[in-house]
Scaffold this motif. Structure first.
Motif, PDB file in Angstrom:
ATOM      1  N   LYS A 155       0.765  -1.177  -0.104  1.00 28.67           N
ATOM      2  CA  LYS A 155      -0.081   0.074  -0.061  1.00 28.67           C
ATOM      3  C   LYS A 155       0.949   1.187  -0.172  1.00 28.67           C
ATOM      4  N   ALA A 156       1.797   1.382   1.039  1.00 29.47           N
ATOM      5  CA  ALA A 156       2.827   2.385   0.901  1.00 29.47           C
ATOM      6  C   ALA A 156       3.307   2.529  -0.298  1.00 29.47           C
ATOM      7  N   LEU A 157       3.914   1.465  -0.975  1.00 34.02           N
ATOM      8  CA  LEU A 157       4.806   1.494  -2.126  1.00 34.02           C
ATOM      9  C   LEU A 157       3.939   2.025  -3.312  1.00 34.02           C
ATOM     10  N   GLY A 158       2.706   1.669  -3.306  1.00 32.82           N
ATOM     11  CA  GLY A 158       1.785   2.141  -4.229  1.00 32.82           C
ATOM     12  C   GLY A 158       1.483   3.771  -3.987  1.00 32.82           C
ATOM     13  N   ASP A 159       1.282   4.265  -2.908  1.00 29.96           N
ATOM     14  CA  ASP A 159       1.192   5.598  -2.763  1.00 29.96           C
ATOM     15  C   ASP A 159       2.287   6.494  -3.124  1.00 29.96           C
ATOM     16  N   LEU A 160       3.575   5.687  -3.079  1.00 26.23           N
ATOM     17  CA  LEU A 160       4.832   6.232  -3.249  1.00 26.23           C
ATOM     18  C   LEU A 160       4.877   6.442  -5.044  1.00 26.23           C
ATOM     19  N   ARG A 161       4.477   5.041  -5.705  1.00 29.51           N
ATOM     20  CA  ARG A 161       4.492   5.262  -7.217  1.00 29.51           C
ATOM     21  C   ARG A 161       3.634   6.088  -7.571  1.00 29.51           C
ATOM     22  N   ALA A 162       2.454   6.616  -7.021  1.00 23.71           N
ATOM     23  CA  ALA A 162       1.586   7.444  -7.593  1.00 23.71           C
ATOM     24  C   ALA A 162       2.020   8.961  -7.418  1.00 23.71           C
ATOM     25  N   ASP A 163       2.926   9.113  -6.818  1.00 25.23           N
ATOM     26  CA  ASP A 163       3.665  10.616  -6.593  1.00 25.23           C
ATOM     27  C   ASP A 163       4.916  10.769  -7.457  1.00 25.23           C
ATOM     28  N   PRO A 164       4.957  11.420  -8.454  1.00 25.85           N
ATOM     29  CA  PRO A 164       6.148  11.641  -9.397  1.00 25.85           C
ATOM     30  C   PRO A 164       7.429  11.887  -8.575  1.00 25.85           C
ATOM     31  N   ASP A 165       7.221  12.582  -7.590  1.00 21.15           N
ATOM     32  CA  ASP A 165       8.569  12.990  -6.683  1.00 21.15           C
ATOM     33  C   ASP A 165       9.048  11.583  -6.063  1.00 21.15           C
ATOM     34  N   THR A 166       8.342  10.750  -5.666  1.00 17.37           N
ATOM     35  CA  THR A 166       8.684   9.322  -4.947  1.00 17.37           C
ATOM     36  C   THR A 166       8.485   8.017  -5.775  1.00 17.37           C
ATOM     37  N   LYS A 167       8.172   8.349  -6.946  1.00 17.64           N
ATOM     38  CA  LYS A 167       8.036   7.108  -7.851  1.00 17.64           C
ATOM     39  C   LYS A 167       9.206   6.353  -8.028  1.00 17.64           C
ATOM     40  N   ALA A 168      10.527   7.026  -8.323  1.00 21.08           N
ATOM     41  CA  ALA A 168      11.537   6.166  -8.269  1.00 21.08           C
ATOM     42  C   ALA A 168      12.040   5.319  -7.157  1.00 21.08           C
ATOM     43  N   LEU A 169      11.867   6.087  -5.843  1.00 16.61           N
ATOM     44  CA  LEU A 169      12.152   5.208  -4.683  1.00 16.61           C
ATOM     45  C   LEU A 169      11.305   4.015  -4.567  1.00 16.61           C
ATOM     46  N   ALA A 170      10.161   3.997  -5.070  1.00 15.40           N
ATOM     47  CA  ALA A 170       8.976   2.802  -5.074  1.00 15.40           C
ATOM     48  C   ALA A 170       9.520   1.724  -5.712  1.00 15.40           C
ATOM     49  N   LYS A 171      10.451   2.111  -6.979  1.00 11.48           N
ATOM     50  CA  LYS A 171      10.977   0.876  -7.639  1.00 11.48           C
ATOM     51  C   LYS A 171      12.239   0.415  -7.324  1.00 11.48           C
ATOM     52  N   LEU A 172      12.687   0.678  -6.208  1.00 10.80           N
ATOM     53  CA  LEU A 172      14.021   0.213  -5.593  1.00 10.80           C
ATOM     54  C   LEU A 172      14.043  -1.164  -5.170  1.00 10.80           C
ATOM     55  N   GLY A 173      12.647  -1.585  -4.854  1.00 15.40           N
ATOM     56  CA  GLY A 173      12.603  -2.941  -4.231  1.00 15.40           C
ATOM     57  C   GLY A 173      12.930  -2.768  -2.528  1.00 15.40           C
ATOM     58  N   VAL A 174      12.260  -3.607  -1.602  1.00 17.08           N
ATOM     59  CA  VAL A 174      12.294  -3.485  -0.420  1.00 17.08           C
ATOM     60  C   VAL A 174      13.571  -3.368   0.205  1.00 17.08           C
ATOM     61  N   ASP A 175      14.714  -4.020  -0.202  1.00  9.16           N
ATOM     62  CA  ASP A 175      16.174  -3.676   0.196  1.00  9.16           C
ATOM     63  C   ASP A 175      16.598  -2.396  -0.188  1.00  9.16           C
ATOM     64  N   GLY A 176      16.417  -2.007  -1.284  1.00  2.76           N
ATOM     65  CA  GLY A 176      16.942  -0.633  -1.920  1.00  2.76           C
ATOM     66  C   GLY A 176      15.961   0.469  -0.867  1.00  2.76           C
ATOM     67  N   ILE A 177      14.755   0.271  -0.914  1.00  2.00           N
ATOM     68  CA  ILE A 177      14.116   1.576  -0.431  1.00  2.00           C
ATOM     69  C   ILE A 177      14.367   1.590   1.188  1.00  2.00           C
ATOM     70  N   LEU A 178      14.608   0.460   1.757  1.00  2.00           N
ATOM     71  CA  LEU A 178      14.861   0.603   3.117  1.00  2.00           C
ATOM     72  C   LEU A 178      16.355   1.444   3.474  1.00  2.00           C
ATOM     73  N   GLN A 179      17.315   1.377   2.483  1.00  2.00           N
ATOM     74  CA  GLN A 179      18.618   2.043   2.798  1.00  2.00           C
ATOM     75  C   GLN A 179      17.971   3.694   2.232  1.00  2.00           C
ATOM     76  N   HIS A 180      17.104   4.098   1.850  1.00  2.00           N
ATOM     77  CA  HIS A 180      16.716   5.466   1.509  1.00  2.00           C
ATOM     78  C   HIS A 180      15.535   5.955   2.170  1.00  2.00           C
ATOM     79  N   LEU A 181      15.453   5.642   3.493  1.00  2.00           N
ATOM     80  CA  LEU A 181      14.123   5.978   4.203  1.00  2.00           C
ATOM     81  C   LEU A 181      14.134   7.625   4.423  1.00  2.00           C
ATOM     82  N   ASN A 182      15.417   8.197   4.544  1.00  2.00           N
ATOM     83  CA  ASN A 182      15.524   9.490   4.713  1.00  2.00           C
ATOM     84  C   ASN A 182      14.826  10.484   3.654  1.00  2.00           C
ATOM     85  N   GLU A 183      14.883   9.877   2.686  1.00  2.00           N
ATOM     86  CA  GLU A 183      14.272  10.478   1.424  1.00  2.00           C
ATOM     87  C   GLU A 183      12.920  10.180   0.991  1.00  2.00           C
ATOM     88  N   ILE A 184      12.010   9.586   2.002  1.00  2.00           N
ATOM     89  CA  ILE A 184      10.725   9.244   1.810  1.00  2.00           C
ATOM     90  C   ILE A 184       9.988  10.160   2.794  1.00  2.00           C
TER      91      ILE A 184
END
Length: 165
Positions: free
Chosen positions: A30-59
């Motif tokens: 659900k959270a990743l879907g919300d991030l994908r819907a926002d152009p500013d965070t769409k790229a983060l949502a595509k990192l996969g769970v391991d990648g996005i956990l290393q970029h928490l400060n950008e979310i």
């Protein structure tokens, strides 16, 4: 779910897998879907769970908390289940066994340190044996709630204890 009895009962494993882990996956999706819907965070949502956990400060919040709690819970439970086997157990051999002997003195000492660390966690949390690449060392680490070694690029989890167990 009964393959680990009598060490872990079927009901506990069912709750963890069908309840906790599935809930983390659903809420993370659900959270990743919300991030994908926002152009500013769409790229983060595509990192996969391991990648996005290393970029928490950008979310942005409230998605950061949802990703931390549910992404961390998901990967921690994945490791929890991957660490168990009805035919597993015993002392590690090979490079891991040698490092445990060198860094902890013995496998028995490592087990004591893991047990002591897990006993010291207040409330919900985890105890991990990790390889810390910055220190080039095996480390016993505790983390609260659903924090995960996956949030730190230099930490590589080997085994975990869910403190609620």
């Amino acid at each position: 779910y009964d393959a680990l009895e009598p060490h872990m009962d079927e009901a506990t494993l069912r709750v963890h897998h069908l309840g906790h882990m599935q809930s983390y996956a659903n809420k993370l999706n659900k959270a990743l879907g919300d991030l994908r819907a926002d152009p500013d965070t769409k790229a983060l949502a595509k990192l996969g769970v391991d990648g996005i956990l290393q970029h928490l400060n950008e979310i942005p919040e409230p998605h950061q908390t949802a990703v931390r709690n549910n992404g961390g819970g998901l990967v921690n439970h994945e490791l929890f289940f991957a660490s168990m086997s009805p035919h597993g157990g015993g002392e590690p051999r090979g490079e891991l066994g040698s490092r445990i002997e060198a860094e902890f003195g013995s496998f028995s000492n490592l087990k004591e340190q893991l047990t002591s660390a897990a006993s010291g966690v207040f409330g919900s949390g985890w105890t991990f044996l990790v390889f810390d690449a910055e220190e080039d060392a095996l480390v016993v680490s505790t983390m609260p709630n659903q924090e995960s070694p996956k949030m730190y690029p230099h930490m590589h989890a080997i085994v975990t204890i869910d403190v609620w167990e």
